[in-house]
Design an enzyme around this catalytic site. Structure first.
Site, PDB file in Angstrom:
ATOM      1  N   GLY A  85       0.819  -1.300  -0.051  1.00 50.92           N
ATOM      2  CA  GLY A  85      -0.151   0.055   0.050  1.00 50.92           C
ATOM      3  C   GLY A  85       0.741   1.384  -0.154  1.00 50.92           C
ATOM      4  N   GLY A 119      -0.296   6.243   1.373  1.00 46.13           N
ATOM      5  CA  GLY A 119       0.878   5.650   0.687  1.00 46.13           C
ATOM      6  C   GLY A 119       2.328   6.301   1.326  1.00 46.13           C
ATOM      7  N   ARG A 169      14.371  -0.354   1.927  1.00 52.30           N
ATOM      8  CA  ARG A 169      14.527  -1.794   2.547  1.00 52.30           C
ATOM      9  C   ARG A 169      15.127  -3.026   1.455  1.00 52.30           C
ATOM     10  NH1 ARG A 169       9.134  -3.963   5.669  1.00 52.30           N
ATOM     11  NH2 ARG A 169       8.675  -4.109   3.406  1.00 52.30           N
ATOM     12  N   ASP A 245       1.188 -11.925   6.500  1.00 49.19           N
ATOM     13  CA  ASP A 245       1.663 -11.074   5.525  1.00 49.19           C
ATOM     14  C   ASP A 245       2.895 -10.539   5.939  1.00 49.19           C
ATOM     15  OD1 ASP A 245      -0.386  -9.780   7.208  1.00 49.19           O
ATOM     16  OD2 ASP A 245       0.590  -7.714   6.338  1.00 49.19           O
TER      17      ASP A 245
END
Length: 465
Positions: A85, A119, A169, A245
């Site tokens: 997202g 977002g 990341r 998730d």
């Protein structure tokens, strides 16, 4: 030394992703950059650290083809359709030694999976992930890592107005248990097979030609999770949001929202503000690992078959194997923490110590470290502890082994909060000092080894959205 992207994930069926560019940041400014990680990835830190626009999403590095990944997940036990997202995958960086790592921008703007979210991300949660993930890496716990955090120059509205930021990341991949759940729920059995074959090629190529490769995929993932969660227990780490998730099939710790480390040992410890029932408490992490793996196994059921057992029987056997492997990893790690690798350090001896630590509210990290220094006054006024210590010492513990498995320094909550508070006011020196100490977790440190004067049992962490 340069960007060297590949894009194998984008060759999967489009059900698994959407092409998505990050949103341009008004005024990018580098906050922190990980030189060592950049060099490992084959990048020249002296060149790219002066290009904050790349790490804010305003410019794409050469060869990038950004996309957002689709996935689902059981969040606190409830199935939800999700996806990236607020993140975009720039590509898969191929390192000089041929390894492959996802490079992802987190907080770079809305995607087709934002679900009414903006977002974006705020500075402090991104710095928090940077600090904790790099501390985990130094502790030897499998983890995603952080390459950079940049300010975007964009305000982010939450309960108050916050400074916007983007975290870069790095992960072996971002394939999650929830990715398989998504394929199972919204795709076809063939989509599940395609994702499974891709995951095997990427992470477990040694089983690619095995006739029972999908059973072995489940076994491999379960083994990695058993090892990972045992390592969390060994260092007193509480993930806080073990939704499916947030379980990576590569066995890396992912998503550092409401996580924290224990000070005083208490198996019921929960830090996450939204985990009011203690589902993801310290003591429950191994059970949730098994629960999540059951969801993974369910998504693989169409692929699990042989001539002897049904798919459900196969899955049940692999979950039983998870528990065997977890108990083995946990016991071996605890034996190393006690300096006794032989079977004389049994579960009873370990549980007795942990019960005493809980009863007397002893600091988890420092108790083991004091034992490694042969400190006799860990709990001088307790006859039960003295009795336990005599039994332990009779087994001739190896204190040098203990020093290698019992850190002095962990990212204690009060130090992390101190660093974030200073960063919020533009002073990043406190964070840099903390990160330097955390990079050497087994070195003596009078400052960073000390727990807070009074442990805040009501300390809460947040998802950081």
């Amino acid at each position: 030394m340069s960007w060297n992207f590949d894009h194998t994930y984008s060759k999967l069926p489009e059900i698994f992703f959407r092409h998505q560019k990050p949103q341009t940041a008004p005024s990018p400014k580098m906050v922190i950059f990980n030189d060592d990680l950049a060099k490992f990835l084959g990048l020249n830190p002296n060149e790219i650290k002066n290009a904050p626009e790349i790490f804010a999403g305003s410019e794409l590095p050469p060869g990038a083809k950004p996309l957002s990944q689709a996935y689902a997940g059981h969040q606190f036990g409830h199935f939800t359709k999700l996806g990236d997202g607020r993140a975009v995958l720039l590509g898969e960086q191929i390192t000089p030694d041929g390894r492959r790592f996802d490079v992802q921008l987190k907080g770079s703007g809305p995607t087709p999976f934002s679900r009414r979210g903006d977002g974006f991300a705020a500075l402090l949660p991104m710095l928090r992930e940077y600090i904790i993930s790099e501390a985990m890496f130094a502790l030897g716990v499998p983890t995603t890592r952080s390459l950079a955090v940049v300010l975007t120059g964009r305000d982010v509205i939450r309960e108050t107005v916050l400074q916007g930021a983007v975290l870069t990341r790095v992960a072996s991949s971002h394939i999650r248990v929830g990715t398989f759940e998504y394929a199972s729920a919204y795709g076809t059995p063939e989509d599940v097979r395609t994702l499974a074959d891709y995951s095997i090629r990427r992470h477990f190529p040694e089983i690619e030609n095995e006739p029972d490769k999908y059973v072995l995929l489940l076994r491999k993932v379960a083994d990695l999770q058993a090892s990972l969660i045992a390592s969390w227990q060994h260092v007193g780490f509480i993930h806080g949001v073990m939704n499916t998730d947030n379980m990576s099939v590569s066995g890396e710790t992912i998503d550092y929202g409401p996580c924290a480390f224990m000070d005083n040992f208490n198996p019921d410890t929960v830090f996450s503000s939204i985990d009011t029932g203690g589902r993801y408490a310290y003591k429950n992490q191994p059970k949730i690992g098994a629960w999540n793996l059951c969801r993974f196994a369910e998504s693989l059921l169409p692929l699990l078959h042989n001539n002897i057992k049904s798919p459900i029987e196969i899955a049940e056997n692999e979950i039983d194997r998870y528990w065997e492997r977890y108990n083995e990893y946990w016991l071996n790690g605890m034996r190393a923490k006690l300096g006794i690798l032989s079977e004389s350090a049994n579960v009873s001896l370990i549980d007795e110590l942990l019960n005493l630590m809980a009863e007397h509210k002893l600091d988890y990290t420092n108790t083991f470290r004091k034992l490694s220094l042969s400190t006799s006054n860990v709990l001088a006024n307790s006859p039960k502890f003295s009795e336990w210590q005599q039994k332990w010492q009779a087994r001739m513990p190896d204190t040098e082994l203990m020093k290698k498995h019992n850190p002095v320094i962990i990212p204690r909550n009060h130090h992390v909060e101190e660093a974030l508070a200073a960063a919020e006011n533009g002073d990043f020196s406190v964070m840099h000092s903390l990160l330097e100490a955390l990079s050497r977790p087994y070195d003596d440190s009078e400052k960073y080894a000390q727990p807070p004067q009074q442990t805040n049992c009501t300390y809460q962490t947040f998802c950081g959205t």
